[in-house]
Design an enzyme around this catalytic site. Structure first.
Site, mmCIF file in Angstrom:
data_model
loop_
_atom_site.group_PDB
_atom_site.id
_atom_site.type_symbol
_atom_site.label_atom_id
_atom_site.label_comp_id
_atom_site.label_asym_id
_atom_site.label_seq_id
_atom_site.Cartn_x
_atom_site.Cartn_y
_atom_site.Cartn_z
ATOM 1 N N CYS A 89 -9.528 0.782 -15.034
ATOM 2 C CA CYS A 89 -8.804 0.354 -16.824
ATOM 3 C C CYS A 89 -9.240 -0.385 -17.620
ATOM 4 O O CYS A 89 -10.089 0.181 -18.356
ATOM 5 C CB CYS A 89 -7.013 -0.141 -16.272
ATOM 6 S SG CYS A 89 -5.592 0.022 -18.395
ATOM 7 N N HIS A 194 -3.284 2.068 -11.581
ATOM 8 C CA HIS A 194 -3.133 0.686 -11.043
ATOM 9 C C HIS A 194 -2.313 1.622 -9.984
ATOM 10 O O HIS A 194 -2.061 2.971 -9.543
ATOM 11 C CB HIS A 194 -1.715 0.283 -12.286
ATOM 12 C CG HIS A 194 -2.653 -0.643 -13.065
ATOM 13 N ND1 HIS A 194 -4.143 -1.489 -12.779
ATOM 14 C CD2 HIS A 194 -3.050 -0.629 -14.596
ATOM 15 C CE1 HIS A 194 -4.040 -1.776 -14.260
ATOM 16 N NE2 HIS A 194 -3.136 -0.651 -14.933
#
Ligand code: GLN
Length: 239
Positions: A89, A194
């Site tokens: 990310c 994630h």
């Protein structure tokens, strides 16, 4: 096997520490003596790591991380000699040429992989399932579907020099309508997932380990817990 986790004090929003734990466990199971090095943002990134992990974060910590990393040659030198990198990310965005910050606008990343990130039109939040790039394999098999969850405003465009990590089936990945998640080139992989992503996708953990130790047929480890988690998460999104 030296596993370097970059800036736990800035980039660890969604339990990305789990990626370090999974790698430590799997490397030890394969007989490696494992050393984990957590590098706080006021410390220098060591050049002699085998695997580098960098996680997700909100805009401000991401901006601070970028400022520090641009002044620190450690990660760039390590990547230049072929160390493995997994970036998630915000960390993924930092590995590219540019990223977007709400306050400052477009800012430079490290340019270690050929991607650029911009402000997306919508925030991408929720579960993601992405069919992994068929060119990626470890232990004689592909990685299968990658699962995780995302929460980001940035959208990432892939340049000529990279391939997507996966083709999105559920969720957004690199941005609304992008159709792909993440990118990889050489021994660098980035993703929006994630989860932590390596707990959800142990084959990806083994791929990263194989980049570091050259063992493309790692011995099996007990996968029951991972398999239960994967099944549960895939069922939750009907994939
Ligand atoms: N701040 C970045 C974005 O919103 C990354 C977010 C994250 O790492 N979860 O795009």
């Amino acid at each position: 096997m030296r596993i370097v986790w970059i800036y736990p004090d800035l980039l660890s929003t969604y339990g990305d520490q789990g990626n370090a734990l999974i790698l430590e466990y799997r490397a030890a199971a394969r007989g490696h003596r494992v050393e984990r090095v957590d590098v706080r943002s006021d410390q220098a990134v060591p050049e002699q790591g085998d695997i580098y992990l960098i996680g997700g974060g909100e805009d401000r910590p991401q901006r601070l991380a970028a400022e520090r990393l641009r002044r620190d040659p450690g990660l760039t030198r390590a990547a230049g000699r072929g160390a493995a990198v997994l970036a998630v990310c915000a960390g993924f965005q930092l590995m590219g040429h540019t990223f977007y910050d709400e306050q400052e606008g477009v800012l430079p990343g490290l340019g270690l992989i050929d991607v650029t990130s911009h402000r997306g039109s919508v925030r991408c939040v929720g579960e993601v399932v992405a069919d992994s790039d068929p060119q990626l394999a470890v232990g004689g098999a592909g990685l299968g579907p990658l699962t995780g969850f995302e929460n980001h405003m940035g959208t990432t465009l892939l340049g000529q020099g990279v391939r997507p990590l996966g083709t999105v089936r559920v969720g957004n990945g690199n941005g609304a309508g992008a159709g792909t998640d993440g990118a990889h080139a050489g021994t660098i992989a980035g993703t929006y997932l994630h989860g932590p992503v390596l707990a959800r996708n142990p084959a990806l953990a083994d791929l990263i380990l194989s980049w570091a130790d050259g063992d493309s047929a790692p011995s099996p480890v007990d996968e029951r817990w991972h398999q239960r988690l994967r099944k549960e998460r895939l069922a939750a999104v009907g994939a």
